[in-house]
Design an enzyme around this catalytic site. Structure first.
Site, short mmCIF file in Angstrom:
data_model
loop_
_atom_site.label_atom_id
_atom_site.label_comp_id
_atom_site.label_asym_id
_atom_site.label_seq_id
_atom_site.Cartn_x
_atom_site.Cartn_y
_atom_site.Cartn_z
N TYR A 1 1.66 9.18 22.88
CA TYR A 1 2.89 9.65 22.24
C TYR A 1 2.82 11.08 21.72
O TYR A 1 3.73 11.52 21.03
CB TYR A 1 3.31 8.71 21.10
CG TYR A 1 2.22 8.35 20.11
CD1 TYR A 1 1.60 9.32 19.34
CD2 TYR A 1 1.84 7.02 19.95
CE1 TYR A 1 0.62 8.98 18.43
CE2 TYR A 1 0.85 6.67 19.04
CZ TYR A 1 0.24 7.65 18.28
OH TYR A 1 -0.72 7.30 17.39
N GLU B 1 -1.85 5.30 21.03
CA GLU B 1 -2.27 4.10 20.32
C GLU B 1 -2.92 3.14 21.30
O GLU B 1 -2.39 2.89 22.38
CB GLU B 1 -1.01 3.45 19.71
CG GLU B 1 -1.29 2.52 18.59
CD GLU B 1 -1.32 3.22 17.23
OE1 GLU B 1 -1.32 4.47 17.17
OE2 GLU B 1 -1.36 2.49 16.22
N GLU C 1 10.49 6.54 19.20
CA GLU C 1 9.43 5.79 19.88
C GLU C 1 9.09 4.54 19.07
O GLU C 1 9.24 4.53 17.86
CB GLU C 1 8.14 6.63 19.94
CG GLU C 1 8.31 7.96 20.58
CD GLU C 1 7.13 8.90 20.31
OE1 GLU C 1 6.27 8.53 19.48
OE2 GLU C 1 7.11 9.96 20.92
N CYS D 1 -8.21 -41.00 8.90
CA CYS D 1 -7.00 -40.39 9.45
C CYS D 1 -5.84 -40.64 8.48
O CYS D 1 -5.58 -41.80 8.13
CB CYS D 1 -6.68 -41.00 10.81
SG CYS D 1 -5.07 -40.50 11.44
N LYS E 1 6.85 2.24 16.92
CA LYS E 1 5.65 2.50 16.11
C LYS E 1 4.69 1.36 16.38
O LYS E 1 4.87 0.24 15.90
CB LYS E 1 5.96 2.59 14.62
CG LYS E 1 4.70 2.93 13.82
CD LYS E 1 4.96 3.27 12.40
CE LYS E 1 3.76 3.90 11.71
NZ LYS E 1 2.51 3.15 11.85
N LYS F 1 10.94 11.73 15.64
CA LYS F 1 10.37 13.07 15.55
C LYS F 1 11.44 14.09 15.91
O LYS F 1 12.16 13.91 16.91
CB LYS F 1 9.21 13.22 16.53
CG LYS F 1 8.08 12.23 16.31
CD LYS F 1 7.06 12.27 17.44
CE LYS F 1 6.01 11.20 17.21
NZ LYS F 1 5.13 11.01 18.37
N ASP G 1 1.56 -1.05 16.48
CA ASP G 1 0.65 -1.52 15.46
C ASP G 1 -0.72 -1.71 16.12
O ASP G 1 -1.11 -2.81 16.46
CB ASP G 1 1.16 -2.85 14.88
CG ASP G 1 0.55 -3.11 13.52
OD1 ASP G 1 -0.18 -2.25 13.02
OD2 ASP G 1 0.80 -4.20 12.97
N CYS H 1 -9.27 -38.00 14.84
CA CYS H 1 -8.99 -39.42 14.67
C CYS H 1 -9.20 -40.06 16.04
O CYS H 1 -8.54 -39.71 17.00
CB CYS H 1 -7.55 -39.64 14.21
SG CYS H 1 -7.05 -41.37 14.40
N CYS I 1 -3.15 -43.14 10.34
CA CYS I 1 -3.40 -44.54 10.67
C CYS I 1 -4.59 -45.15 9.91
O CYS I 1 -4.86 -46.34 10.05
CB CYS I 1 -3.60 -44.71 12.18
SG CYS I 1 -5.14 -43.99 12.76
N TYR J 1 0.84 -1.20 0.00
CA TYR J 1 0.00 0.00 0.00
C TYR J 1 0.88 1.26 0.00
O TYR J 1 0.68 2.19 -0.77
CB TYR J 1 -0.92 -0.03 1.22
CG TYR J 1 -1.74 1.23 1.37
CD1 TYR J 1 -1.25 2.33 2.06
CD2 TYR J 1 -3.01 1.34 0.79
CE1 TYR J 1 -1.98 3.50 2.18
CE2 TYR J 1 -3.74 2.51 0.89
CZ TYR J 1 -3.23 3.58 1.58
OH TYR J 1 -3.96 4.73 1.68
N CYS K 1 -3.06 -44.50 17.20
CA CYS K 1 -2.59 -43.72 16.06
C CYS K 1 -1.19 -43.18 16.40
O CYS K 1 -1.00 -42.53 17.42
CB CYS K 1 -3.55 -42.56 15.81
SG CYS K 1 -2.96 -41.41 14.56
N LYS L 1 10.26 1.80 9.14
CA LYS L 1 9.60 0.51 9.35
C LYS L 1 10.58 -0.65 9.42
O LYS L 1 11.65 -0.59 8.82
CB LYS L 1 8.62 0.25 8.20
CG LYS L 1 7.48 1.24 8.09
CD LYS L 1 6.38 0.89 9.06
CE LYS L 1 5.03 1.47 8.66
NZ LYS L 1 4.35 0.75 7.62
S1 IVH Z 1 2.94 10.17 15.80
C1 IVH Z 1 2.57 13.80 13.52
N1 IVH Z 1 3.94 8.16 17.12
O1 IVH Z 1 1.25 5.71 13.06
C2 IVH Z 1 2.82 12.45 14.03
N2 IVH Z 1 2.28 7.71 15.51
O2 IVH Z 1 1.38 6.62 10.29
C3 IVH Z 1 1.65 11.56 13.90
N3 IVH Z 1 1.69 5.35 15.34
O3 IVH Z 1 -1.94 7.08 12.88
C4 IVH Z 1 1.69 10.28 14.56
N4 IVH Z 1 3.05 4.62 16.87
O4 IVH Z 1 -1.55 5.14 14.43
C5 IVH Z 1 3.07 8.54 16.18
N5 IVH Z 1 4.90 6.46 18.39
C6 IVH Z 1 4.03 6.85 17.45
C7 IVH Z 1 3.21 5.95 16.78
C8 IVH Z 1 2.35 6.41 15.81
C9 IVH Z 1 2.13 4.28 16.00
C10 IVH Z 1 0.71 5.29 14.25
C11 IVH Z 1 -0.51 6.10 14.48
C12 IVH Z 1 -0.63 6.98 13.30
C13 IVH Z 1 0.23 6.30 12.30
C14 IVH Z 1 0.84 7.29 11.37
#
Ligand code: IVH
Length: 685
Positions: free
Chosen positions: A229, A177, A113, A411, A115, A293, A117, A429, A414, A37, A434, A317
């Site tokens: 965050y 999150e 930080e 099965c 990221k 950041k 999920d 089974c 056996c 994506y 077996c 990532k």
């Molecule tokens: S900051 C301006 N910090 O990532 C900064 N986002 O792709 C905006 N996410 O929708 C987001 N961990 O769901 C930030 N430590 C983190 C994050 C985080 C996960 C996700 C969040 C956001 C998406 C952005």
């Protein structure tokens, strides 16, 4: 690519992205990996940058996501919740840092930080009190999920002010999150599997599904967590640095990950990324990268934003853990307990640094529900330490030559005819000898609640089977000191101890219930073993039981009756039982006086629908409870009986669908009378 060829490509990319946005955000049902994506979006962004006159306001690059679901109320975020640009290589990350340095004139500190999920949310506090909460939605408008968020324990309903923290601001929009820890996710899926419900593909889907419930008691039952965050609008507090924000959030009682760090150089940032990637599998929750950041807020403002994402932050990532690959075939594996599991044989594919070529498809219902066909392209995911998971077939890619899979009726190991129970998605089974099952059956046989043979655990069971010393249960009693000491790590003393334990298990004579339990009859636990023992009294009587005798026992439904009967009439199992007896294992019969001891409806769940004529609901409920059963309101796979009166409601249909036993008033009365007769209880009739 020139202007003329760019236009159709741009249109094509937009079309694809809109489709995938909808699948992801609205349906929670993506058909491509996140990385694929991102690549599409990146390509579109680059083309639009090259040909700015082709940019339109409705391009997917011009907004953050798709529409929220309609059933939940919506909330407009006062400050848009932006997305992040994704980077996939050290090289891309280096270029980002060079750009930061170029635009700000110096190397910058970065807040690093995980990221997460999960699901991005915003929680709003007025004068320190939680007043509302919403999901990110499309970045501008999210779904209002205040009640659901209030059930999450890591979200304080009222902020506090720790020592050294700034004063609590009159208005605070905190962002973070919501996620479901991996272990809770696995527990949830196990429970869903047992209840015959569909499984969540990954913790993120489970968190999203839990958060968007219209009934917050469902959310409350899922152990969600929130990590903060960042902030949206804040009144009454000023921050010069991103780092101050996370400290302040923590100081106000919000949960901020202790893994968040301030990095002062490229090397430090890279080291953080590598460290987190190494720790990834050991973390209690899923992450898919690191967010960096720029720490200085004034410089953030100076660098500014694109339409979707800030220019001062990125998501670097980890390698994707989803991939699409071809399903070459489906094989059937037989587990220790005899369950036949369809296994996807995949065209080998790299997922997160691991080659995946097999994935469990759990059971035949799962295969049918997902409509997985041999020859399909599948979306496969590797989530943490979880075994690879087949998310779904890519139906759009079908050529028409794909084949529907049929479960084998024998099965594959056996050759014994399998046991299929209505309402149970698992095919089993039932054969005691077996080879695929012998190891598990052996350690179960020796377990505490069975014959209690000390020293014979899973490890030794595996050794005995692997070395061929025990191919059938009774051979356990043919073991000699000479054979045992030949095993690795088995001294003379332990061999003698084990032989003594085996002799003791004969001498002590196992109570009949334990002996029945020890046989690992599918679906028969200690409780049913007790019911059977108490009812029949002797092994001979149990072996002579017909299929009709069994369901007549209070507490034993038709499914269990079938399983017991099929097991006991299977010639190979009969042979094994006879062999065990011949080796001197003689179960103790249940003394007649004790046979009526158990509460006959113990553990049985009843649901009533419609009116009864002979007694009131309360009387009927009392009668069931007096015999150990319990009454529940709604019908599920766990319901044992649905008692159907006149003018029944929808519960009747639901019961039929789930294959739950229906009783009319007469049958219900008979069930109570039978039990009552032998238990001398006075019930209202
Ligand atoms: S900051 C301006 N910090 O990532 C900064 N986002 O792709 C905006 N996410 O929708 C987001 N961990 O769901 C930030 N430590 C983190 C994050 C985080 C996960 C996700 C969040 C956001 C998406 C952005």
């Amino acid at each position: 690519m020139n202007h003329t060829s760019a236009a159709p490509r741009i249109a094509d990319l937009r079309e694809q992205l809109r489709h995938h946005n909808y699948r992801y955000y609205v349906l929670d049902d993506p058909v491509i990996a996140d990385q694929e994506y991102d690549r599409l979006l990146q390509e579109l962004g680059q083309l639009e940058a090259q040909y700015p006159d082709l940019v339109t306001p409705d391009s997917p690059t011009q907004r953050v996501g798709a529409r929220p679901r309609e059933e939940l109320g919506s909330v407009r975020h006062s400050v848009p919740m932006l997305s992040l640009e994704s980077l996939y290589s050290e090289e891309e990350f280096r270029r980002f840092l060079e750009r930061v340095e170029r635009e700000t004139g110096a190397e910058q500190e970065l807040v690093a930080e995980p990221k997460y999920d999960g699901v991005a949310v915003e929680i709003v506090y007025h004068e320190g009190v939680l007043v509302s909460g919403s999901t990110r939605g499309n970045g501008y408008v999210g779904e209002e999920v205040t009640d659901n968020l209030r059930t999450i324990r890591t979200i304080p309903l009222r902020l506090l002010r720790a020592e050294g923290a700034p004063p609590i601001p009159p208005v605070l929009e905190a962002r973070g999150e919501v996620l479901l820890p991996r272990e809770s996710f696995q527990q949830l899926n196990r429970a869903r599997q047992e209840a015959g419900e569909s499984l969540f593909a990954n913790p993120r889907n489970a968190a999203a599904g839990s958060l968007r419930q219209l009934d917050s008691s469902i959310t409350a039952a899922r152990p969600l967590e929130m990590y903060c965050y960042g902030v949206g609008q804040v009144e009454g507090a000023d921050f010069d640095q991103e780092w101050e924000i996370v400290q302040a959030l923590r100081g106000w009682g919000l949960r901020v990950d202790r893994r968040v760090e301030l990095c002062r150089s490229f090397d430090q940032a890279l080291e953080f990324h590598q460290r987190l990637e190494r720790e990834r599998d050991a973390l209690p929750y899923e992450i898919d990268g690191v967010v960096f950041k720029v720490n200085d807020r004034a410089l953030q403002t100076q660098m500014g934003e694109r339409s979707r994402s800030p220019r001062w932050a990125v998501a670097y990532k980890f390698p994707a853990r989803q991939a699409t690959t071809k399903l070459n075939d489906i094989s059937i594996s037989v587990g220790r307990t005899g369950v036949l599991t369809p296994v996807a044989l995949l065209e080998p594919v790299q997922i997160g640094g691991v080659t995946v070529s097999r994935a469990s498809l759990h059971n035949i219902e799962e295969v049918e529900r997902k409509d997985v066909r041999i020859g399909d392209t599948l979306l496969v995911e590797r989530a943490g330490d979880v075994i690879p998971y087949v998310v779904k077939p890519i139906v759009e890619d079908r050529a028409g030559t794909e084949r529907v899979f049929h479960m084998s009726d024998h099965c594959p190991v056996c050759g014994t005819p399998v046991l299929i129970t209505p309402g149970d998605p698992f095919v089993r089974c039932p054969s005691l000898d077996c080879p695929a099952q012998i190891e598990g059956r052996l350690s179960h046989f020796a377990g505490r609640s069975a014959l209690d043979i000390e020293g014979l655990g899973e490890k030794l069971a595996r050794q005995l089977v692997e070395t061929g010393l025990v191919k059938r249960l009774p051979e356990l009693y043919d073991l000699t000191e000479e054979k045992l000491v030949a095993l690795e790590r088995m001294g003379q003393k332990s061999a003698q101890n084990l032989l003594q334990e085996l002799a003791k298990s004969k001498r002590k004579r196992p109570p009949l219930a334990r002996f029945i339990h020890a046989l690992s009859i599918p679906q028969i636990g200690e409780h049913v073993a007790n019911l059977l023992a108490n009812h029949f009294g002797t092994l001979a009587a149990l072996l002579a039981a017909t299929e009709e005798d069994l369901p007549a026992i209070p507490g034993i439904g038709p499914e269990i009756a079938r399983s017991v009967h099929q097991f006991l009439t299977e010639p190979r199992n009969q042979e094994i039982i006879a062999d065990l007896l011949a080796h001197g294992i003689e179960p103790q019969p249940v003394p007649r006086a004790l046979r009526q001891d158990a509460r006959p409806l113990e553990g049985k769940a009843f649901v009533f629908t419609g009116a009864l004529t002979g007694f009131t609901r309360e009387q009927a409920a009392e009668a069931v409870e007096a015999l150990g059963g319990r009454i529940t309101d709604s019908v599920s796979k766990k319901t044992d009986y649905v008692v159907v009166g006149t003018d029944p409601g929808s519960k009747r249909g639901k019961a039929e669908k789930l294959g739950v036993t229906l009783l009319d008033e007469d049958q219900f009365k008979r069930l109570l009378q039978q039990t009552q007769a032998s238990y001398d209880l006075r019930l209202p009739m």
